[in-house]
Write an enzyme that holds these catalytic residues in place. Structure first.
Site, short mmCIF file in Angstrom:
data_model
loop_
_atom_site.label_atom_id
_atom_site.label_comp_id
_atom_site.label_asym_id
_atom_site.label_seq_id
_atom_site.Cartn_x
_atom_site.Cartn_y
_atom_site.Cartn_z
N LYS A 1 0.35 -1.49 0.09
CA LYS A 1 -0.02 -0.46 0.04
C LYS A 1 1.49 0.95 0.13
O LYS A 1 2.00 1.09 0.82
CB LYS A 1 -0.58 0.02 1.41
N1 GLU Z 1 -7.15 -0.38 -3.44
C1 GLU Z 1 -8.22 -1.66 -3.43
C2 GLU Z 1 -7.95 -2.17 -2.42
O1 GLU Z 1 -7.30 -1.90 -0.70
C3 GLU Z 1 -6.90 -1.85 -4.72
C4 GLU Z 1 -6.31 -2.44 -5.04
C5 GLU Z 1 -5.85 -2.95 -6.07
O2 GLU Z 1 -6.27 -2.75 -7.06
O3 GLU Z 1 -4.50 -3.56 -5.97
O4 GLU Z 1 -8.22 -3.21 -2.36
#
Ligand code: GLU
Length: 419
Positions: A109
């Site tokens: 993240k």
């Molecule tokens: N931000 C989204 C999540 O928390 C998608 C992450 C992604 O597609 O890599 O799952």
């Protein structure tokens, strides 16, 4: 005395979730120390020339929690309350989430502590490009693939893709997912999180022998995930009686006309003041008499102090970490059926995986193909979690964590330790 405040540290919650799952799985300590903590943490300074000429320094992060099952994967969040601990928690949840839906990714993240609502497009672009440059050694289509999250979108991904590609000297679309279609994005990616939420709600209703038609729903948060889930529930005949965004909550006991609310949100940026509705407070919204409550915004929205007022029968966690552990215990005690975040909102990363596969193959699928594959993945994951829940007599959240943590544990055991 046990005091539970509403500002639970998300990373403590993530570690507690892990320990509970690891205990239930009987994991030995060697495995635990190898998979529990982030593998890499990068904190960077992002200086940006603002429109008025001065230079503002933003603090930003990229955390890679795990690369055990594949490249690290996860979104980038722009929000004033972003902290390193929050990003560590979200990266950890990404690892278990990817494992729950059984896609070959680890978890990551990113986050920039900023207030995107008060920044111009130019400032956002310069900040995104400088942030990309700062985390460049970590990212890449085989290493770590960013995607949209709270207050980032396909335009943000286009800037990351362009900055990365210009630095390398050739176009590399697979470095991010959630891109515009014209740059190698996937059809169905922008609605994927909300669609996956809807698929898991369908499964929950089937499991509880309830008809989705005529059920009443409240959706807290009307961003990408919440608005699409509301729309699909509305289309399926459910009565969406309340939605909200950061400007306020609206209510209509006969059901809101969701396509019109979406239109108003598109035109004005808010849902507050929608003609056929009355305003209610956030506390009133969470306490509404409705079958399904969909928290679709940020962490820790339902906590020890307000959990007792929740009257919904099903909670579908479209957001990451919307319930504190204390709220979890209270709601489980009341018999509420919780569809945990790492299952409920995994549709986004699932279609991110489809996008990455299409980029690698230079071959693109039609929208229906994406929807069908997504539905299959979500429904399989739901069944897998339910099976663990029934076999081990544990709540859905623990079952989902057991599935995710168990798959990562199995992979690390087979890989062994280097050197
Ligand atoms: N931000 C989204 C999540 O928390 C998608 C992450 C992604 O597609 O890599 O799952």
């Amino acid at each position: 005395m046990l005091t539970t405040t509403r500002v639970d540290n998300a990373y403590d919650v993530a570690l507690e979730n892990f320990d509970t799952a690891a205990d239930a799985l009987g994991l030995n300590n060697d495995i635990r120390v190898m998979i529990k903590y982030p593998e890499r943490i990068l904190t960077v300074t992002v200086p940006v020339r603002m429109d008025d000429g001065h230079i503002h320094r933003f603090e930003a992060y990229r955390v890679q929690h795990s690369m055990v099952r594949g490249p690290a994967k996860g979104g980038v969040r722009y929000h004033p309350q972003v902290t390193l601990d929050e990003v560590k928690a979200l990266a950890t949840w990404m690892t278990w989430k990817c494992a729950v839906v059984n896609i070959p990714f680890g978890g990551a993240k990113g986050g920039v502590t900023c207030d995107p609502k008060h920044m111009s497009q130019g400032e956002l672009e310069r900040m995104t490009r400088r942030y990309t440059s700062a985390i460049l050694p970590l990212i890449g289509p085989d290493q770590d693939i960013p995607a949209p999250d709270v207050y980032t979108n396909s335009q943000t991904m286009a800037w990351i893709m362009d900055t990365y590609s210009m630095t390398k000297g050739y176009p590399i679309p697979g470095v991010v997912t959630g891109k515009p279609i014209s740059l190698g994005g996937s059809l169905g990616r922008s609605e994927a999180t909300g669609r996956g939420v809807f698929n898991t709600i369908e499964c929950a209703c089937e499991h509880l022998r309830r008809q989705l038609k005529d059920t009443t729903v409240a959706v807290q948060g009307f961003g990408n995930a919440g608005s699409v889930a509301a729309q699909l529930l509305h289309e399926a005949g459910a009565k969406v009686v309340s939605v909200s965004d950061s400007t306020g909550c609206i209510y209509n006991r006969n059901g809101l006309n969701i396509p019109e609310v979406m239109h108003m949100k598109f035109l004005t940026g808010h849902v507050y003041g929608f003609p056929e509705s009355e305003p209610i407070s956030p506390a009133e919204q969470l306490a509404l008499e409705c079958e399904i409550l969909v928290p679709a915004a940020l962490e820790n929205i339902i906590h020890a102090e307000n959990a007792t007022s929740v009257r919904a029968r099903i909670i579908a966690e479209a957001a990451n970490g919307p319930l504190t552990p204390a709220a979890d215990r209270i709601l489980e005690g009341k018999g509420v059926f919780i569809i945990p975040d790492i299952l409920c909102n995994a549709g986004g990363v699932t279609v991110s995986y489809f996008e990455w596969v299409q980029d690698e193959q230079h071959l693109f699928w039609d929208a229906q193909d994406v929807y069908n594959r997504l539905e299959r993945v979500m429904k399989t994951a739901f069944r897998d979690v339910l099976k663990i829940r029934d076999e081990h007599k544990v709540p859905m959240r623990i079952a989902a964590n057991m599935l995710g943590v168990g798959r990562v544990a199995e992979a690390v055991q087979i890989r062994g330790i280097y050197p």
